[in-house]
Write an enzyme that holds these catalytic residues in place. Structure first.
Site, PDB file in Angstrom:
ATOM      1  NE  ARG A  75      -3.288   2.566   2.698  1.00 29.16           N
ATOM      2  CZ  ARG A  75      -3.151   3.440   3.711  1.00 29.16           C
ATOM      3  NH1 ARG A  75      -2.387   3.172   4.754  1.00 29.16           N
ATOM      4  NH2 ARG A  75      -3.782   4.596   3.667  1.00 29.16           N
ATOM      5  CG  HIS A 119      -1.101   9.004   3.198  1.00 29.00           C
ATOM      6  ND1 HIS A 119      -1.228   7.666   3.514  1.00 29.00           N
ATOM      7  CD2 HIS A 119      -0.699   9.598   4.345  1.00 29.00           C
ATOM      8  CE1 HIS A 119      -0.897   7.465   4.784  1.00 29.00           C
ATOM      9  NE2 HIS A 119      -0.572   8.622   5.320  1.00 29.00           N
ATOM     10  CD  GLU A 164      -4.707   7.881   9.695  1.00 30.14           C
ATOM     11  OE1 GLU A 164      -4.261   8.969  10.064  1.00 30.14           O
ATOM     12  OE2 GLU A 164      -4.289   6.810  10.141  1.00 30.14           O
ATOM     13  CE1 TYR A 294       0.483   3.260  13.420  1.00 29.12           C
ATOM     14  CE2 TYR A 294      -1.550   4.260  12.657  1.00 29.12           C
ATOM     15  CZ  TYR A 294      -0.282   3.781  12.401  1.00 29.12           C
ATOM     16  OH  TYR A 294       0.213   3.816  11.126  1.00 29.12           O
ATOM     17  CD  GLU A 363      -1.363   4.268   7.998  1.00 31.57           C
ATOM     18  OE1 GLU A 363      -1.118   4.747   9.130  1.00 31.57           O
ATOM     19  OE2 GLU A 363      -1.518   4.968   6.986  1.00 31.57           O
TER      20      GLU A 363
HETATM   21  C1  PNW Z   1      -1.153   7.834  10.564  1.00 30.98           C
HETATM   22  N1  PNW Z   1      -3.263  11.157  15.745  1.00 30.98           N
HETATM   23  O1  PNW Z   1      -1.122   9.122  11.100  1.00 30.98           O
HETATM   24  C2  PNW Z   1      -0.797   8.064   9.110  1.00 30.98           C
HETATM   25  O2  PNW Z   1      -1.697   7.501   8.195  1.00 30.98           O
HETATM   26  C3  PNW Z   1       0.616   7.738   8.772  1.00 30.98           C
HETATM   27  O3  PNW Z   1       1.018   8.489   7.658  1.00 30.98           O
HETATM   28  C4  PNW Z   1       1.488   7.962   9.988  1.00 30.98           C
HETATM   29  O4  PNW Z   1       2.857   7.865   9.696  1.00 30.98           O
HETATM   30  C5  PNW Z   1       1.073   6.946  11.026  1.00 30.98           C
HETATM   31  O5  PNW Z   1      -0.312   7.031  11.306  1.00 30.98           O
HETATM   32  C6  PNW Z   1       1.848   7.041  12.337  1.00 30.98           C
HETATM   33  O6  PNW Z   1       1.595   8.252  12.978  1.00 30.98           O
HETATM   34  C7  PNW Z   1      -1.665   9.541  12.280  1.00 30.98           C
HETATM   35  O7  PNW Z   1      -2.733  12.183  16.251  1.00 30.98           O
HETATM   36  C8  PNW Z   1      -1.129  10.676  12.832  1.00 30.98           C
HETATM   37  O8  PNW Z   1      -4.290  10.631  16.286  1.00 30.98           O
HETATM   38  C9  PNW Z   1      -1.661  11.217  13.976  1.00 30.98           C
HETATM   39  C10 PNW Z   1      -2.749  10.617  14.580  1.00 30.98           C
HETATM   40  C11 PNW Z   1      -3.310   9.460  14.028  1.00 30.98           C
HETATM   41  C12 PNW Z   1      -2.761   8.934  12.875  1.00 30.98           C
END
Ligand code: PNW
Length: 456
Positions: A75, A119, A164, A294, A363
């Site tokens: 991806r 993205h 996102e 995450y 992810e």
């Molecule tokens: C995602 N938050 O970003 C993105 O899709 C990626 O590009 C990034 O590298 C990855 O997660 C790791 O951070 C996020 O603040 C960034 O909640 C910030 C948040 C969530 C997702």
């Protein structure tokens, strides 16, 4: 016996601005991330994506690495300003050629390309005309999606419209920690709608292009949210966080209606009523939904029990009324708590609304301060443990009968972690930014072994 179906998709993920570099090459126009990264104080250490992992010049090597790891799918994202340097109108053929070569290289190595169209790298000229605060940007996105899909649909069969939209709307136009770095209060809710409309119009345009075996979807980041206590004020905190973080995006796409409580909270009921016709576009069926997962958030209401009036909020839309509580669970190098079970929770959110709709974890991963050791290897036991625990959670979702069909590890390699620059390493492959040397970390080999074991 494997806990995953034989056709389960095993992938890795990246995004254009985070890895490509070559920002001024082959006619690429500037994006909001070029502008933002050049703004003093916006990105840690003043880092930019100008060089990043130099992936633009290392496609063969990086795809070959993935083949070594045994992944089925890659991806990546397509940089809008490589294809349309000013956002609309003139097409840059060299941009399309680059992504064709990338897709063909994947196919040549037995890897299925999955393209994300957006993205976060909006062409700067579109931001100069109002960006996602305007409806025009949704229409511009549809133009870009239609022509890019049409040009590449013979080599790319899996398409994700947006990555996102919560981040684009609330980090980009709410608290301003991401490009374009604006603090527009209720504008961030309008941006959320224009992003979802862009998704819907883009999907419609791609469907009209036809093409064989096309699988079209959207990726959202979802929040597994729990209350800090049984107190009513904490339940209210959950309602607000779940509303802006999850329901504002899932409900219109999967059920064709915005959550009334969120619109009431944000004082946007009338604004949305004027745009009710857009819901038919936004809720057109997707072939799959991507989820980025995450961490889980344990939240509490304000200490004095009085929530700020959300319609008056400006700087940090979606979070000013809610406190995230430290539960004492171990954290990653991002300071994000590790809760593998939350992965099951977020898949369930889709399953409840759209039973049977294929879901992919597009992810999941963790950042740690990895270093190449004296023996030339990278030991990252914390990432290995995170990966194994989350794969176990993915297996549980499958066993519970949810239509979880794939898992993409974030990220293939260390890269530009947005506002954190190069200080956070998410890769299962280490990148030395001086030499551009790639070194597979122990977690990369652990992922290879997990994939092999799952295939049985
Ligand atoms: C995602 N938050 O970003 C993105 O899709 C990626 O590009 C990034 O590298 C990855 O997660 C790791 O951070 C996020 O603040 C960034 O909640 C910030 C948040 C969530 C997702």
């Amino acid at each position: 016996m494997s806990r995953f179906p034989a056709d389960f998709v095993w992938g890795t993920a990246t995004a254009a601005y985070q890895i490509e570099g070559a920002v001024a090459e082959d006619g690429r126009g500037p994006s909001i991330w070029d502008t933002f990264a050049a703004t003093p104080g916006a990105v840690l250490d003043g880092s930019t994506g100008e060089v990043a992992c130099d992936h633009y010049h290392r496609v063969e090597q990086d795809v070959a690495l993935m083949q070594q790891l045994g992944v089925d799918a890659y991806r990546f994202s397509i940089a809008w300003p490589r294809v349309l340097p000013t956002g609309t109108g003139r097409v840059e053929q060299r941009g399309l050629d680059f992504y064709r070569r990338l897709a063909e290289t994947c196919l040549g190595h037995g890897i299925t390309p999955w393209a994300t169209l957006y993205h976060w790298d909006l062409p700067q000229p579109l931001e100069d005309r109002g960006g996602w605060l305007t409806r025009d940007t949704a229409e511009a996105f549809a133009e870009y999606a239609a022509l890019t899909h049409d040009a590449l649909k013979d080599v790319i069969g899996h398409w994700i419209t947006l990555n996102e939209p919560w981040c684009s709307a609330f980090l980009g136009y709410g608290n301003g920690v991401h490009a374009p770095g604006r603090t527009e209060g209720v504008g961030s809710v309008h941006a959320a709608h224009h992003l979802l409309l862009g998704h819907g119009l883009g999907l419609q345009a791609m469907r009209a292009n036809g093409g064989e075996g096309q699988q079209l979807g959207l990726t959202v980041n979802l929040y597994s949210v729990r209350p800090a206590s049984d107190a009513a004020v904490d339940a209210e905190a959950v309602r607000r966080q779940d509303g802006l973080g999850n329901r504002l995006f899932l409900d219109p796409v999967l059920t064709g209606a915005y959550p009334a409580d969120v619109l009431a909270d944000t004082g946007t009921t009338d604004w949305f009523a004027e745009r009710a016709d857009d819901l038919a576009v936004i809720s057109a069926p997707v072939d799959f939904l991507g989820i980025n997962y995450y961490s889980r958030h344990t939240v509490a209401g304000p200490e004095d029990g009085v929530f700020a009036d959300p319609t008056q909020a400006t700087a940090s839309w979606g979070s000013e009324n809610v406190r995230t509580v430290d539960t004492g669970a171990p954290k990653t190098g991002m300071g994000w708590e590790i809760h593998p079970d939350g992965l099951v929770d977020v898949v369930a959110m889709v399953h409840e609304r759209a039973p049977g709709l294929p879901v992919h974890i597009t992810e999941n991963g963790s950042a740690w301060p990895d270093e190449v050791g004296p023996d030339g290897t990278v030991a990252d036991p914390d990432r290995v443990a995170y990966l194994q625990a989350h794969l176990d959670a993915a297996a549980q979702a499958v066993e519970q009968g949810m239509a979880l069909r794939g898992y993409f590890c974030w990220s293939l390699m260390d890269n530009f972690e947005w506002a954190f620059g190069y200080s956070k390493r998410f890769g299962i492959v280490h990148v030395d930014y001086e030499t551009q040397q790639r070194t597979v970390k122990q977690s990369g080999w652990a992922y290879r072994d997990a994939i092999a074991a799952a295939r049985g």
